[in-house]
Design an enzyme around this catalytic site. Structure first.
Site, short mmCIF file in Angstrom:
data_model
loop_
_atom_site.label_atom_id
_atom_site.label_comp_id
_atom_site.label_asym_id
_atom_site.label_seq_id
_atom_site.Cartn_x
_atom_site.Cartn_y
_atom_site.Cartn_z
CD GLU A 34 -2.60 1.57 0.11
OE1 GLU A 34 -2.44 2.68 -0.43
OE2 GLU A 34 -3.38 0.70 -0.33
CB THR A 41 -11.86 4.91 -2.23
OG1 THR A 41 -10.84 5.12 -3.21
CG2 THR A 41 -12.93 5.99 -2.38
CB ALA A 116 3.45 -2.08 -5.96
CE1 TYR A 180 -26.90 7.21 -8.47
CE2 TYR A 180 -25.16 7.35 -10.11
CZ TYR A 180 -26.44 6.97 -9.75
OH TYR A 180 -27.24 6.35 -10.67
N GLY A 182 -21.72 14.18 -6.32
CA GLY A 182 -22.01 15.61 -6.28
C GLY A 182 -23.26 15.94 -5.50
N GLY A 264 -17.02 12.20 -12.14
CA GLY A 264 -16.66 10.82 -12.42
C GLY A 264 -15.36 10.42 -11.77
CG ASP A 305 -13.57 1.52 -7.04
OD1 ASP A 305 -14.40 0.62 -6.82
OD2 ASP A 305 -13.55 2.60 -6.41
CB THR A 313 -17.47 -0.42 -0.51
OG1 THR A 313 -16.81 0.85 -0.47
CG2 THR A 313 -16.89 -1.30 0.58
CG HIS A 438 -47.97 -2.01 10.90
ND1 HIS A 438 -48.05 -1.07 9.89
CD2 HIS A 438 -48.56 -1.45 11.99
CE1 HIS A 438 -48.66 0.01 10.34
NE2 HIS A 438 -48.98 -0.20 11.62
#
Length: 456
Positions: A34, A41, A116, A180, A182, A264, A305, A313, A438
């Site tokens: 990492e 994210t 990496a 989504y 924004g 995006g 992603d 996720t 209910h």
């Protein structure tokens, strides 16, 4: 000389750590690399911190409405953005630390920090160290896309990551992009007290949804004072003193103190040395994978992603489940087995599964549809949160559910009932005959199925 492992996982996002631990549990030696923050994210700049801030925004909104419930709050509602940020940072930080502790304490897993890059199809360089393994898994995630727009780089802008670091409320926030990410930030900062304008180049918000969903979301955002500019055309940016001016295609101008760019995402694949490994990508940089997440190079997989097969996720985690099951359990799981399901975390939220009505219509199959407004849902009325509606699309020949949307209070949770129904092959009639609890939001699903009719 290269250090040999059974597997190398590049990226510690949602899929990578779980896969590393599962492989190590099966006796594999695993290196997980990492270069930035463990958790990727979701934990650091996505789900966890943003939903923590959404919760603060909801608290402010509910406090302003307290009188509607017969509750007095004794004065005006104030926003302490520094405290909101500190709360968000603590929640996200704890999640990250938990992930780090877990990985560092897992036998068989070596956590390496660094960038990496492939040196060959089965060799990875991390700084001055060379690693080799017969199995390599990419889980490198993505970042905000920044397209070329005149003046943008000179005027400055925020992304979904950098806006999380604000310690004061913007005077006027211009959100570029009406989808989504924004829209969640637009409503959030409006509730924190900022003036907000959403600027979208398309004819409507969240264009992948059915038109009535787009219209309902726009309506409740505008009810809260969010300005919406659609069909904005080609945008350009310029600095006017302390303000940023966004010039729309028709020549009109929106000015603000801050600009959020939410147009995006792009994958973090441009600096991995994929060419040295021969790993193929598409024109947008996403790693091309098959139905089992395998790339074109034997022994190399791509999850999350960066493969363009899901931007959530939960899809990244499912990628891990597919790869682990196929490698270790002799299973035959595939991406195509899963149904699309996701949520938009505005208030009220949108829960979505399967096909939209527009997609069902485009498929040419006969279908039935039903819609019920949330103001006819008892639980929504009791909570004083009646905006939105629920909708189901059903195959007219098989009676199987093709898709559904719940735009309303609890919609992000309630939608799971229909997800499980779709996954399990339940028919609309079988749902109609169930006895739900209910009062709940999901109790209206049987009623909804009883209202199904051919489209007008």
């Amino acid at each position: 000389m290269a250090t040999r492992f059974d597997a190398i996982v590049i990226g510690a996002g949602q899929a990578g750590p779980s896969l590393a631990a599962r492989l190590a549990g099966a006796g594999w030696s695993v290196a997980i690399v990492e270069r930035h923050l463990v958790g990727g994210t979701c934990v650091n700049v996505g789900c966890t911190p943003t939903k923590a801030m959404v919760a603060s925004a909801y608290a402010a909104h509910l406090a302003r409405r307290a009188g509607e419930y017969g509750v007095g709050v004794g004065g005006s509602v104030t926003i302490d953005m520094a405290r909101i940020k500190a709360r968000k940072d603590e929640i996200a930080g704890q999640s990250r630390r938990n992930n780090e502790t877990w990985l560092e304490g897992t036998d068989g897993v070596t956590l390496l920090r660094g960038h990496a890059r492939f040196a060959s199809p089965h060799e990875v360089a991390v700084g001055d160290e060379l690693l080799t393994a017969p199995h390599i898994f990419l889980n490198v995630g993505g970042r905000a896309a920044v397209p070329e727009m005149p003046g943008l780089s000179e005027t400055g802008y925020l992304t979904n990551s950098s806006i999380l670091d604000l310690e004061s409320v913007p005077r006027r926030l211009l959100v570029i992009g009406g989808s989504y990410i924004g829209l969640e930030f637009a409503q959030m900062f409006r509730r924190f007290g900022a003036e907000v304008a959403v600027i979208e180049t398309a004819p409507r918000l969240i264009a992948r949804e059915d038109e009535e969903v787009s219209g309902a979301v726009q309506a409740f955002l505008e009810d809260e004072g969010v300005e919406v500019r659609l069909d904005a055309g080609r945008l350009s940016f310029e600095r006017q003193g302390d303000e940023v001016a966004v010039v729309l295609g028709d020549g009109s101008v929106e000015t603000g103190s801050h600009v959020l760019l939410a147009v995006g995402r792009r994958p973090n694949t441009d600096d991995l040395g994929l060419d040295k490994a021969g790993v193929a990508t598409d024109e947008r940089g996403y790693v091309i994978v098959d139905d089992e997440l395998k790339t074109n190079v034997e022994g190399v997989w791509a999850l999350g992603d960066c493969n363009g097969r899901g931007a959530f996720t939960h899809t990244a985690y499912n990628d891990f489940e597919i790869v682990a099951a196929n490698l270790l359990d002799g299973d035959d799981r595939r991406i195509s087995d899963r149904f699309p399901v996701y949520a938009l975390y505005t208030d009220p939220p949108l829960g979505r599964v399967g096909l939209t009505e527009a997609q069902a219509r485009a498929s040419g199959r006969p279908y039935k549809v039903a819609t019920r407004p949330m103001n006819r849902v008892g639980r929504a009325r009791e909570k004083g949160e009646t905006k939105g509606f629920m909708k189901a699309v059903v195959d007219a020949e098989t009676d199987l559910i093709l898709g559904a949307a719940v735009l309303g209070v609890g919609g992000d949770e309630a939608i799971h009932g229909l997800l499980y129904a779709i996954q399990g092959g339940m028919t609309a009639d079988e749902i109609r005959r169930t006895t739900p609890i209910h009062p709940t939001v999901a109790e209206l699903f049987p009623t909804l199925m009883g209202d199904l009719k051919p489209p007008a």
